[in-house]
Design a protein around this motif. Structure first.
Motif, PDB file in Angstrom:
ATOM      1  N   ILE A 223     -37.247 -17.129 -29.331  1.00 15.99           N
ATOM      2  CA  ILE A 223     -37.812 -17.566 -30.615  1.00 15.99           C
ATOM      3  C   ILE A 223     -36.815 -18.513 -31.280  1.00 15.99           C
ATOM      4  O   ILE A 223     -35.637 -18.168 -31.434  1.00 15.99           O
ATOM      5  CB  ILE A 223     -38.088 -16.351 -31.526  1.00 15.99           C
TER       6      ILE A 223
ATOM      7  N   GLY B  43     -39.755  -7.720 -34.806  1.00 18.04           N
ATOM      8  CA  GLY B  43     -40.665  -8.468 -33.941  1.00 18.04           C
ATOM      9  C   GLY B  43     -39.930  -9.493 -33.104  1.00 18.04           C
ATOM     10  O   GLY B  43     -40.187  -9.626 -31.899  1.00 18.04           O
ATOM     11  N   LYS B  44     -39.012 -10.227 -33.709  1.00 20.70           N
ATOM     12  CA  LYS B  44     -38.215 -11.205 -32.960  1.00 20.70           C
ATOM     13  C   LYS B  44     -37.388 -10.507 -31.891  1.00 20.70           C
ATOM     14  O   LYS B  44     -37.282 -10.990 -30.754  1.00 20.70           O
ATOM     15  CB  LYS B  44     -37.297 -11.975 -33.912  1.00 20.70           C
ATOM     16  N   TRP B  45     -36.815  -9.373 -32.237  1.00 19.03           N
ATOM     17  CA  TRP B  45     -35.998  -8.619 -31.293  1.00 19.03           C
ATOM     18  C   TRP B  45     -36.828  -8.184 -30.090  1.00 19.03           C
ATOM     19  O   TRP B  45     -36.396  -8.327 -28.938  1.00 19.03           O
ATOM     20  CB  TRP B  45     -35.392  -7.416 -32.012  1.00 19.03           C
TER      21      TRP B  45
ATOM     22  N   CYS C  82     -44.549 -19.366 -35.301  1.00 19.17           N
ATOM     23  CA  CYS C  82     -43.620 -18.317 -34.855  1.00 19.17           C
ATOM     24  C   CYS C  82     -44.054 -16.946 -35.358  1.00 19.17           C
ATOM     25  O   CYS C  82     -43.968 -15.945 -34.638  1.00 19.17           O
ATOM     26  CB  CYS C  82     -42.195 -18.615 -35.302  1.00 19.17           C
ATOM     27  N   HIS C  83     -44.489 -16.889 -36.614  1.00 19.32           N
ATOM     28  CA  HIS C  83     -44.889 -15.589 -37.161  1.00 19.32           C
ATOM     29  C   HIS C  83     -46.086 -14.999 -36.427  1.00 19.32           C
ATOM     30  O   HIS C  83     -46.224 -13.780 -36.356  1.00 19.32           O
ATOM     31  CB  HIS C  83     -45.175 -15.705 -38.660  1.00 19.32           C
TER      32      HIS C  83
ATOM     33  N   VAL D 281     -40.310  -8.898 -39.190  1.00 20.55           N
ATOM     34  CA  VAL D 281     -39.824 -10.164 -38.634  1.00 20.55           C
ATOM     35  C   VAL D 281     -38.628  -9.910 -37.723  1.00 20.55           C
ATOM     36  O   VAL D 281     -38.580 -10.396 -36.583  1.00 20.55           O
ATOM     37  CB  VAL D 281     -39.447 -11.143 -39.765  1.00 20.55           C
TER      38      VAL D 281
ATOM     39  N   LYS E  10     -46.395 -14.901 -33.403  1.00 29.06           N
ATOM     40  CA  LYS E  10     -45.855 -14.249 -32.213  1.00 29.06           C
ATOM     41  C   LYS E  10     -44.973 -13.064 -32.554  1.00 29.06           C
ATOM     42  O   LYS E  10     -45.050 -12.007 -31.924  1.00 29.06           O
ATOM     43  CB  LYS E  10     -45.038 -15.250 -31.383  1.00 29.06           C
ATOM     44  N   ILE E  11     -44.110 -13.222 -33.577  1.00 27.82           N
ATOM     45  CA  ILE E  11     -43.126 -12.176 -33.837  1.00 27.82           C
ATOM     46  C   ILE E  11     -43.629 -11.088 -34.778  1.00 27.82           C
ATOM     47  O   ILE E  11     -43.154  -9.947 -34.710  1.00 27.82           O
ATOM     48  CB  ILE E  11     -41.812 -12.774 -34.387  1.00 27.82           C
ATOM     49  N   ASP E  12     -44.571 -11.398 -35.639  1.00 23.19           N
ATOM     50  CA  ASP E  12     -45.051 -10.386 -36.580  1.00 23.19           C
ATOM     51  C   ASP E  12     -45.797  -9.240 -35.913  1.00 23.19           C
ATOM     52  O   ASP E  12     -45.605  -8.074 -36.288  1.00 23.19           O
ATOM     53  CB  ASP E  12     -45.930 -11.017 -37.665  1.00 23.19           C
TER      54      ASP E  12
ATOM     55  N   MET F 140     -39.664  -9.495 -29.012  1.00 21.28           N
ATOM     56  CA  MET F 140     -40.096 -10.670 -28.249  1.00 21.28           C
ATOM     57  C   MET F 140     -38.980 -11.152 -27.331  1.00 21.28           C
ATOM     58  O   MET F 140     -39.235 -11.517 -26.171  1.00 21.28           O
ATOM     59  CB  MET F 140     -40.515 -11.789 -29.196  1.00 21.28           C
ATOM     60  N   GLU F 141     -37.746 -11.151 -27.805  1.00 21.26           N
ATOM     61  CA  GLU F 141     -36.639 -11.700 -27.011  1.00 21.26           C
ATOM     62  C   GLU F 141     -36.056 -10.678 -26.038  1.00 21.26           C
ATOM     63  O   GLU F 141     -35.784 -11.023 -24.881  1.00 21.26           O
ATOM     64  CB  GLU F 141     -35.540 -12.197 -27.949  1.00 21.26           C
TER      65      GLU F 141
END
Length: 889
Positions: free
Chosen positions: A718, A706-708, A753-754, A703, A756-758, A710-711
């Protein structure tokens, strides 16, 4: 209560009337008909799916939060994500297009109105990085370290460059004054001390912090921490038995062959083996060389007496079996810094680490970085073999300096011109400056070097009023980066004169005035007005972008001539500044925030799960250097932005190459290395630095990673998670993080959201907390035997290899991937997307403002201009500088 004079009120009234009559308000926009029909079933005051209630969301673009919500609505509609495709009642294509177009027009008009009134960027102050560099350049003092004195800068849009997050408090003002005062006293100290340039050798046998380890005790007697004398390339056991440590100056040839050997590494905090016989006599530039070689120590022998410890079999010490990397650090300054490195060869040799900047009183520490760092109790050297262990021996350190040039005393000349600086009696008025006692320092083993002493000095002026006026005008022009305003001159002259009348010396009074200048809005704040930047403001913005500091004389001269606004001149200056060594500040500051490299030391590898990484500064330092050198290469060679995701090369030294499992790289120096065709490395995502800052030292989280990704890499923002319990990884290794995350993906409030970020997080699960490759997770369980091995700290491994890693996933568009290699291939062709994100990040860093909704056409214009160069990173920098986003506030 404060009152305002009538004439001032009239002026403000006139301004307000003119302002209000000349600004177009955002056109009325009513979304009710569309949202009531297609959105309100889910986004109402009861359901509030996604935290959004469109039934009560009026269109009020003057409110930043309201504007951001409507931008989100626009983007979700334009992407076709809303209304959901499974909904039967969806708008027709023409109806959707008409609504999105109308909303886009209203958003653009609203933002452009704000930009016309206020500019894109909020007025801001210099951040800590910039202020430190500004003082360094202003006083020609690259050694200054003041950034740590300031409160931590706020962040917005990932960077410390946005005015909304850079607050200003009384603490800042006090620290600015303190930092400025410190910097000026340093400039005076350099002018006052002026020790002669010399070349001197400092012998290892004369360093008590080193030879003190020859004395046997509970720690020094242990073979794993042994220190021993060497003559030529053989151990000199008679020295331990009581002979003098050195033949001294009576036999120079033998003295040059005397050395001290050891088998363990230094601690960054304690530095067991340091050259305390040398202290830099003044802040400045020095050239440093070491003489030494590598050795091999045979197995230890156990002595018969119970009171004795095991000891090295020193008579059988032989030449080294390989080169040994040595990193060189400073000590006794503000911060310990790495300033050089070299490889000790089995054949004795002299190693020149080049020029280094040292603070007055700093000393130098060589560290055998491959060796272990013992931590009590019950440690053992992990490099030990049945045949023995590696060792190094150093004979002497040679220091040449201080090395003088025209810049050495430029800081003093800026402050006082050619006026003489003299020492005054201790009780007389003057400025106290730090100086190094010229007496030979004789610290005992383990004790720090003697502190700096203070000397009181003053500047001799025969005409204090005239000199103060002349000097202040020159200083203001340089500090403020623009022609002097008489009102400013008189303001600070009044302060200086008041100090003189209060009985302060000339130097004290001038420093008080200068410090006030360096804490004033004219120095601390950027002078940018709405609309097109004038040449002075453009020069400042360009310097803060590419040098993270003030403009130099050449750039200011072009601005003064009104040339900087010409595209060809701006391009030439951009090229000049990128070619300058100061552009490394841009690389370091940009990466510190875009990729969070400044957080490398925020977490420590677990001593239970990852003691093979614990205390391994050689690895973490190489990891940071890899990323900095890699990005520098992208800029220097104008390589395509897709190299952020994947490439066929990286920068490695032996330690980092071993970590990555890449053979054929030897030595401590970083160098460009071609990667095998099937390598999981290449690109920024799989570099050890990124993988460390996205982990916590104990576990990894798909998580968070993945968020890192994506951004920071792909350019998607996110939203914050809903108020649900976070997933805590199971360090026992009984359950994988993927299994634990399944319940989050089953929750409708989390699923969008998951999804996309997972996936990118899962793709990186094959990398541990410091970027090492893994096929299985590590676990700790008393019921499961740990694997065999010793960590960097000399302690046995406590972990076992548990459940297998599953790095497969599926992108939101349904495309599956099996591992990180496959994931990279899916992103490899997304050139425009990767370039778009990099431009967004660079624009925030360069302008202090994000790419807003109405800036999107300008962003696409930058991309179109750089497309011919395959979105080369240098081309992107050039097109940003030429854009209206950069050239307007």
């Amino acid at each position: 209560m404060m009152t305002m004079p009538a004439n001032a009120l009239c002026r403000w009234a006139f301004i307000l009337i003119a302002f209000s009559s000349g600004v177009r308000s955002a056109p009325a926009f009513n979304a009710d008909a569309f949202t009531d029909q297609y959105c309100a079933n889910c986004h109402n005051d009861e359901d509030k799916k996604g935290g959004l209630d469109l039934t009560s969301l009026a269109f009020n673009p003057d409110d930043p939060l309201n504007l951001a919500r409507w931008v989100k609505v626009h983007d979700r509609l334009q992407a076709g994500e809303m209304p959901p495709k499974e909904k039967k009642h969806r708008p027709k294509a023409a109806e959707l297009t008409a609504f999105v177009t109308a909303l886009a027009g209203s958003l653009t008009t609203a933002e452009q109105g704000i930009a016309t009134r206020e500019g894109r960027a909020t007025q801001r102050r210099l951040n800590g990085y910039e202020y430190e560099n500004a003082l360094r350049d202003l006083f020609s003092a690259p050694w200054l370290q003041v950034k740590g004195q300031f409160p931590v800068d706020g962040e917005a849009f990932h960077f410390n460059k946005v005015g909304d997050a850079l607050d200003l408090s009384h603490v800042h003002m006090a620290r600015y004054l303190g930092a400025a005062d410190y910097a000026m006293r340093e400039a005076l100290s350099v002018q006052f001390a002026r020790p002669p340039n010399s070349t001197r050798r400092y012998y290892a046998r004369d360093q008590r912090t080193i030879t003190g380890k020859l004395t046997r005790n509970m720690l020094n007697g242990l073979p794993d921490r042994d220190t021993y004398p060497v003559l030529g390339t053989k151990a000199q056991r008679e020295i331990v038995k009581g002979q003098p440590l050195s033949v001294g100056e009576k036999d120079p040839a033998t003295r040059d062959l005397e050395a001290v050997g050891w088998v363990s590494s230094n601690y960054m905090a304690g530095f067991r083996y340091r050259w305390d016989g040398f202290r830099a006599p003044v802040s400045g530039r020095y050239r440093i060389r070491f003489s030494g070689f590598s050795l091999w120590v045979p197995p230890a022998v156990k002595l018969t007496s119970p009171a004795d410890h095991a000891t090295q079999n020193q008579e059988l010490v032989t030449v080294g079996r390989r080169d040994e990397p040595v990193a060189v650090y400073t000590r006794n300054g503000v911060l310990s810094r790495r300033v050089g490195e070299f490889d000790l060869t089995p054949v004795p040799a002299v190693h020149d680490i080049g020029d280094v900047w040292l603070l007055a009183n700093e000393t130098v520490v060589p560290d055998a970085s491959r060796f272990f760092r013992s931590r009590p109790p019950r440690f053992k050297n992990p490099l030990e073999t049945p045949e023995g262990r590696p060792s190094i021996a150093l004979r002497w350190m040679e220091v040449e300096g201080p090395l003088y040039d025209d810049a050495t005393t430029a800081g003093y000349r800026l402050l006082f011109g050619d006026l003489p600086l003299v020492k005054v009696e201790a009780k007389a008025r003057g400025v106290t400056i730090p100086v190094v006692d010229p007496a030979e320092p004789r610290p005992k083993g383990g004790e720090p070097a003697e502190p700096l002493r203070e000397v009181t000095v003053d500047v001799v002026s025969k005409n204090p009023r005239q000199d103060a006026d002349r000097l202040l005008r020159a200083f203001l022009a340089r500090a403020y980066r623009q022609p002097v305003v008489e009102e400013d001159v008189q303001l600070f002259l009044g302060l200086i004169e008041a100090r003189r009348q209060a009985g302060l010396s000339f130097a004290e009074s001038m420093l008080a005035g200068y410090a006030a200048v360096l804490a004033s809005p004219g120095f601390v704040f950027l002078d940018e007005k709405p609309g097109k930047l004038d040449d002075s403001a453009l020069a400042m913005r360009l310097a803060l972008f590419l040098w993270n500091s003030l403009p130099d004389d050449a750039l200011l001269a072009r601005a003064a001539r009104g040339e900087l606004g010409r595209p060809e001149v701006l391009r030439a200056e951009t090229e000049r500044m990128l070619a300058d060594a100061k552009s490394q500040r841009f690389v370091e500051a940009f990466l510190d925030y875009w990729l969070d490299l400044r957080k490398m030391e925020d977490s420590t590898p677990s001593t239970t799960l990852y003691n093979d990484y614990y205390l391994d500064d050689a690895l973490t330092e190489a990891a940071v250097a890899e990323t900095q050198l890699y990005f520098t290469e992208l800029v220097r060679r104008n390589l395509p932005a897709r190299h952020v995701v994947n490439s066929d090369f990286t920068f490695l030294n032996e330690r980092l190459a071993a970590h990555y499992g890449i053979p054929g790289v030897t030595g401590i120096a970083m160098r460009r290395v071609s990667l095998p065709s099937d390598s999981v490395r290449g690109g920024i995502m799989t570099q050890a630095s990124v993988l460390k800052v996205t982990a916590n030292g104990t576990t990894t989280s798909p998580v968070l990673r993945g968020k890192w990704i994506m951004e920071r890499i792909l350019g998607y923002e996110i939203p914050p998670p809903p108020p649900v319990a976070a997933v805590e990884p199971d360090i026992r290794g009984a359950v994988t993080i993927r299994q634990q995350l399944a319940k989050h993906r089953d929750d409708p409030s989390c699923a969008s959201c998951h999804s996309k970020i997972d996936p990118p997080g899962f793709a990186l699960e094959s990398f541990d907390v410091l970027g090492g490759w893994r096929d299985r997770y590590r676990g700790v369980d008393e019921a499961v035997p740990p694997i065999r091995g010793l960590g960097k700290n000399g302690h046995p491994f406590a972990f076992y290899h548990g459940l297998p890693v599953d790095a497969a996933g599926e992108l939101p568009d349904g495309r599956p991937f099996q591992d990180i290699r496959h994931f990279k291939r899916l992103l490899r062709d997304q050139d425009a997307m990767l370039a778009r994100n990099l431009v967004k990040q660079l624009v925030v860093f360069a302008t202090g403002a994000p790419v807003r909704f109405s800036d999107r056409p300008a962003l696409e214009k930058i991309l179109r201009a750089a497309k011919a160069d395959d979105y080369g990173v240098r081309s992107l920098v050039h097109e940003i500088v030429q854009s209206d986003l950069f050239r307007e506030k």
